[in-house]
Design a protein around this motif. Structure first.
Motif, PDB file in Angstrom:
ATOM      1  N   PRO A 301       0.833  -1.210   0.000  1.00 25.33           N
ATOM      2  CA  PRO A 301       0.000   0.000   0.000  1.00 25.33           C
ATOM      3  C   PRO A 301       0.862   1.253   0.000  1.00 25.33           C
ATOM      4  N   VAL A 302       0.332   2.296  -0.614  1.00 20.07           N
ATOM      5  CA  VAL A 302       1.064   3.548  -0.759  1.00 20.07           C
ATOM      6  C   VAL A 302       0.371   4.660   0.019  1.00 20.07           C
ATOM      7  N   ILE A 303       1.154   5.413   0.767  1.00 17.14           N
ATOM      8  CA  ILE A 303       0.698   6.671   1.357  1.00 17.14           C
ATOM      9  C   ILE A 303       1.468   7.768   0.636  1.00 17.14           C
ATOM     10  N   ALA A 304       0.766   8.674  -0.016  1.00 14.31           N
ATOM     11  CA  ALA A 304       1.442   9.716  -0.788  1.00 14.31           C
ATOM     12  C   ALA A 304       0.635  10.998  -0.760  1.00 14.31           C
ATOM     13  N   VAL A 330      -1.248  14.320   9.625  1.00 17.06           N
ATOM     14  CA  VAL A 330      -1.927  13.452   8.672  1.00 17.06           C
ATOM     15  C   VAL A 330      -1.044  12.261   8.304  1.00 17.06           C
ATOM     16  N   ILE A 331       0.255  12.468   8.223  1.00 16.30           N
ATOM     17  CA  ILE A 331       1.175  11.350   7.983  1.00 16.30           C
ATOM     18  C   ILE A 331       1.058  10.336   9.113  1.00 16.30           C
ATOM     19  N   THR A 332       1.091  10.822  10.342  1.00 13.12           N
ATOM     20  CA  THR A 332       0.962   9.940  11.506  1.00 13.12           C
ATOM     21  C   THR A 332      -0.334   9.144  11.449  1.00 13.12           C
ATOM     22  N   GLU A 333      -1.440   9.812  11.215  1.00 17.31           N
ATOM     23  CA  GLU A 333      -2.741   9.152  11.187  1.00 17.31           C
ATOM     24  C   GLU A 333      -2.813   8.092  10.098  1.00 17.31           C
ATOM     25  N   SER A 334      -2.248   8.376   8.947  1.00 17.95           N
ATOM     26  CA  SER A 334      -2.317   7.442   7.823  1.00 17.95           C
ATOM     27  C   SER A 334      -1.464   6.206   8.064  1.00 17.95           C
ATOM     28  N   VAL A 335      -0.258   6.411   8.582  1.00 22.33           N
ATOM     29  CA  VAL A 335       0.608   5.265   8.895  1.00 22.33           C
ATOM     30  C   VAL A 335      -0.045   4.390   9.959  1.00 22.33           C
ATOM     31  N   LEU A 336      -0.569   5.001  11.008  1.00 27.70           N
ATOM     32  CA  LEU A 336      -1.206   4.221  12.071  1.00 27.70           C
ATOM     33  C   LEU A 336      -2.438   3.472  11.552  1.00 27.70           C
ATOM     34  N   ARG A 337      -3.175   4.086  10.645  1.00 27.55           N
ATOM     35  CA  ARG A 337      -4.349   3.403  10.090  1.00 27.55           C
ATOM     36  C   ARG A 337      -3.946   2.098   9.404  1.00 27.55           C
ATOM     37  N   LEU A 338      -2.878   2.137   8.610  1.00 23.03           N
ATOM     38  CA  LEU A 338      -2.464   0.933   7.900  1.00 23.03           C
ATOM     39  C   LEU A 338      -1.805  -0.085   8.831  1.00 23.03           C
ATOM     40  N   ASP A 340      -2.502  -0.430  11.984  1.00 25.30           N
ATOM     41  CA  ASP A 340      -3.581  -0.972  12.830  1.00 25.30           C
ATOM     42  C   ASP A 340      -4.476  -1.948  12.068  1.00 25.30           C
ATOM     43  N   ASN A 341      -4.489  -1.847  10.751  1.00 28.75           N
ATOM     44  CA  ASN A 341      -5.401  -2.660   9.937  1.00 28.75           C
ATOM     45  C   ASN A 341      -4.630  -3.375   8.825  1.00 28.75           C
ATOM     46  N   PRO A 342      -3.843  -4.382   9.185  1.00 27.84           N
ATOM     47  CA  PRO A 342      -2.991  -5.053   8.192  1.00 27.84           C
ATOM     48  C   PRO A 342      -3.767  -5.708   7.058  1.00 27.84           C
ATOM     49  N   GLU A 343      -4.966  -6.197   7.314  1.00 28.48           N
ATOM     50  CA  GLU A 343      -5.745  -6.814   6.236  1.00 28.48           C
ATOM     51  C   GLU A 343      -6.187  -5.763   5.216  1.00 28.48           C
ATOM     52  N   GLU A 344      -6.604  -4.618   5.718  1.00 30.66           N
ATOM     53  CA  GLU A 344      -6.968  -3.524   4.815  1.00 30.66           C
ATOM     54  C   GLU A 344      -5.755  -3.110   3.986  1.00 30.66           C
ATOM     55  N   ALA A 345      -4.611  -3.008   4.640  1.00 28.79           N
ATOM     56  CA  ALA A 345      -3.380  -2.621   3.946  1.00 28.79           C
ATOM     57  C   ALA A 345      -3.030  -3.646   2.867  1.00 28.79           C
ATOM     58  N   LYS A 346      -3.161  -4.915   3.189  1.00 23.33           N
ATOM     59  CA  LYS A 346      -2.843  -5.978   2.223  1.00 23.33           C
ATOM     60  C   LYS A 346      -3.748  -5.898   0.995  1.00 23.33           C
ATOM     61  N   LYS A 347      -5.023  -5.661   1.209  1.00 24.17           N
ATOM     62  CA  LYS A 347      -5.967  -5.561   0.085  1.00 24.17           C
ATOM     63  C   LYS A 347      -5.665  -4.339  -0.780  1.00 24.17           C
ATOM     64  N   MET A 348      -5.278  -3.229  -0.131  1.00 21.46           N
ATOM     65  CA  MET A 348      -4.884  -2.045  -0.899  1.00 21.46           C
ATOM     66  C   MET A 348      -3.696  -2.360  -1.806  1.00 21.46           C
ATOM     67  N   GLY A 349      -2.726  -3.067  -1.258  1.00 24.64           N
ATOM     68  CA  GLY A 349      -1.550  -3.435  -2.041  1.00 24.64           C
ATOM     69  C   GLY A 349      -1.906  -4.313  -3.225  1.00 24.64           C
ATOM     70  N   GLN A 350      -2.778  -5.275  -3.013  1.00 19.67           N
ATOM     71  CA  GLN A 350      -3.193  -6.166  -4.105  1.00 19.67           C
ATOM     72  C   GLN A 350      -3.932  -5.409  -5.196  1.00 19.67           C
ATOM     73  N   ARG A 351      -4.840  -4.514  -4.773  1.00 23.60           N
ATOM     74  CA  ARG A 351      -5.582  -3.721  -5.769  1.00 23.60           C
ATOM     75  C   ARG A 351      -4.642  -2.781  -6.522  1.00 23.60           C
ATOM     76  N   GLY A 352      -3.655  -2.243  -5.816  1.00 15.25           N
ATOM     77  CA  GLY A 352      -2.684  -1.353  -6.460  1.00 15.25           C
ATOM     78  C   GLY A 352      -1.872  -2.067  -7.523  1.00 15.25           C
ATOM     79  N   ALA A 353      -1.458  -3.308  -7.231  1.00 14.30           N
ATOM     80  CA  ALA A 353      -0.688  -4.088  -8.203  1.00 14.30           C
ATOM     81  C   ALA A 353      -1.505  -4.339  -9.462  1.00 14.30           C
ATOM     82  N   ASN A 354      -2.758  -4.704  -9.278  1.00 16.43           N
ATOM     83  CA  ASN A 354      -3.631  -4.941 -10.431  1.00 16.43           C
ATOM     84  C   ASN A 354      -3.832  -3.672 -11.257  1.00 16.43           C
TER      85      ASN A 354
END
Length: 392
Positions: A301-304, A330-338, A340-354
């Motif tokens: 997953p990307v935070i940008a 906002v950087i802090t909040e975004s990093v902590l969100r991902l 804290d939620n590794p499954e959400e982060a993993k799905k974001m990464g998979q969708r990003g690759a596609n």
């Protein structure tokens, strides 16, 4: 006329002294350019030639060392004109306005038929009324046949801010070799192991030159709050630049140097990204950053920051998170969100690759660039070159 003589000879003109996204863009384009139709040559300053020499030699691309720093570099200007005439160059393709300003007028004097600029980035560093009026840009654009924008946002900047003639601007979005960033498996050799980072420690990669544009100072300000919750998290900052000493001092002052690794320039972006859990780019301005495409292709997953062309790659909430620039909170909040939620982060990464495989493969960029070359040749009525056959 031999097949070799009938190839379209293209000079890629670089006037920079360091390697960054622009130079990587050129290397990728040269690697996949149709060599049965095109013969590329790189013209660049000696210091950059030394940096790129091994890769260019491996691709069998010739180098002509030259640096035009000012209108008073008469000797090098004459050398360039002589080179263009001697080599019977058909196209001069400059990268960034500084390079087109230095090369396109000279190219026209030498009789070069076509001049192209790729404008890689919004020039946010230009300050003052005169520099932001862009009169010099419009003047020199008279010697440029086409300006390629690397993103839709970049095209808007050229048209609405610089005031470039609309018919000259064409969009060819950046691309990468998505096959080099296999998102399906973790690498056999992990960056974590090589750097002594525990395998279960979260690793956040930041691949960017250590320059003001990239916003590292705001990232470092965000880290103390992150490590309060995740004391083992590691931020790997890969890249060199003028702010290296200042950023290291800032990390020490914030007492986060144990969690921050300054890795310098790395040539193994694929390995670094595929070993990481999150990619973060806190830039203040961009064009369309290759490294964001690479991170997505690697399946992380990307935070940008939502600047310029970056939102064309990162789909907020789907493939990553878009944030406002210059905002450590906002950087802090975004990093902590991902984290804290590794499954959400993993799905974001998979969708990003596609997503990047479908929209940002290098084949699309090369095809678009080659189409512009041939369109301009046909428009100039250069029949001998327009008859160069497509080889697939």
């Amino acid at each position: 006329m031999s097949a070799h003589e009938n190839k379209i000879k293209i000079v890629h003109f670089l006037n920079s002294r360091v390697r960054g996204g622009v130079e990587n863009h050129v290397l990728l384009l040269l690697k996949y350019l149709d060599r049965k139709r095109f013969k590329p040559v790189v013209v660049c300053p000696p210091v950059l030639a030394d940096i790129l020499r091994v890769e260019l030699q491996a691709m069998k691309v010739d180098i002509f060392e030259l640096e035009v720093k000012s209108p008073f570099d008469i000797r090098d200007m004459l050398r360039f004109i002589s080179f263009l005439r001697r080599e019977k160059v058909d196209i001069v393709h400059a990268h960034l306005f500084n390079a087109s300003r230095a090369s396109h007028f000279l190219a026209k004097l030498a009789g070069v038929r076509i001049t192209i600029e790729t404008n890689h980035v919004r020039e946010a560093w230009r300050k003052g009324t005169l520099k932001t009026w862009y009169a010099i840009d419009r003047l020199f654009s008279r010697f440029t046949d086409c300006i390629i924008a690397v993103s839709k946002a970049n095209a808007d900047y050229l048209l609405e801010v610089k005031g470039i003639e609309p018919g000259k601007v064409k969009v060819v979005q950046n691309g990468i070799d998505t096959r080099a960033f296999d998102a399906q498996s973790r690498p056999a050799t992990s960056i974590k192991a090589a750097l002594g980072i525990p395998d279960d420690a979260p690793l956040i990669a930041v691949i960017a030159r250590l320059e003001p544009q990239k916003g590292h100072i705001y990232l470092l300000e965000a880290i103390p709050e992150i490590i309060r919750k995740y004391p083992d998290v590691v931020f790997l900052l890969a890249g060199d630049g003028v702010l290296a000493s200042e950023l290291k001092a800032q990390a020490a002052r914030l007492k986060i140097d144990r969690n921050v690794i300054f890795a310098g320039f790395r040539s193994d972006a694929e390995l670094l990204l595929r070993s990481s859990d999150i990619f973060l780019l806190p830039s203040l301005w961009e064009g369309l950053p290759l490294v964001v495409i690479e991170a997505s292709a690697a399946g992380i997953p990307v935070i940008a920051t939502a600047v310029d062309g970056t939102p064309e790659v990162v789909r907020d909430g789907e493939t990553g998170l878009l944030i406002e620039p210059r905002n450590p909170v906002v950087i802090t909040e975004s990093v902590l969100r991902l984290l804290d939620n590794p499954e959400e982060a993993k799905k974001m990464g998979q969708r990003g690759a596609n997503y990047v495989r479908a929209h940002f493969d290098i084949s699309q960029q090369v095809k678009g660039t080659e189409a512009i070359y041939m369109e301009l040749i046909a428009g100039k009525g250069v029949k001998d070159l327009a008859n160069v056959t497509h080889t697939g």
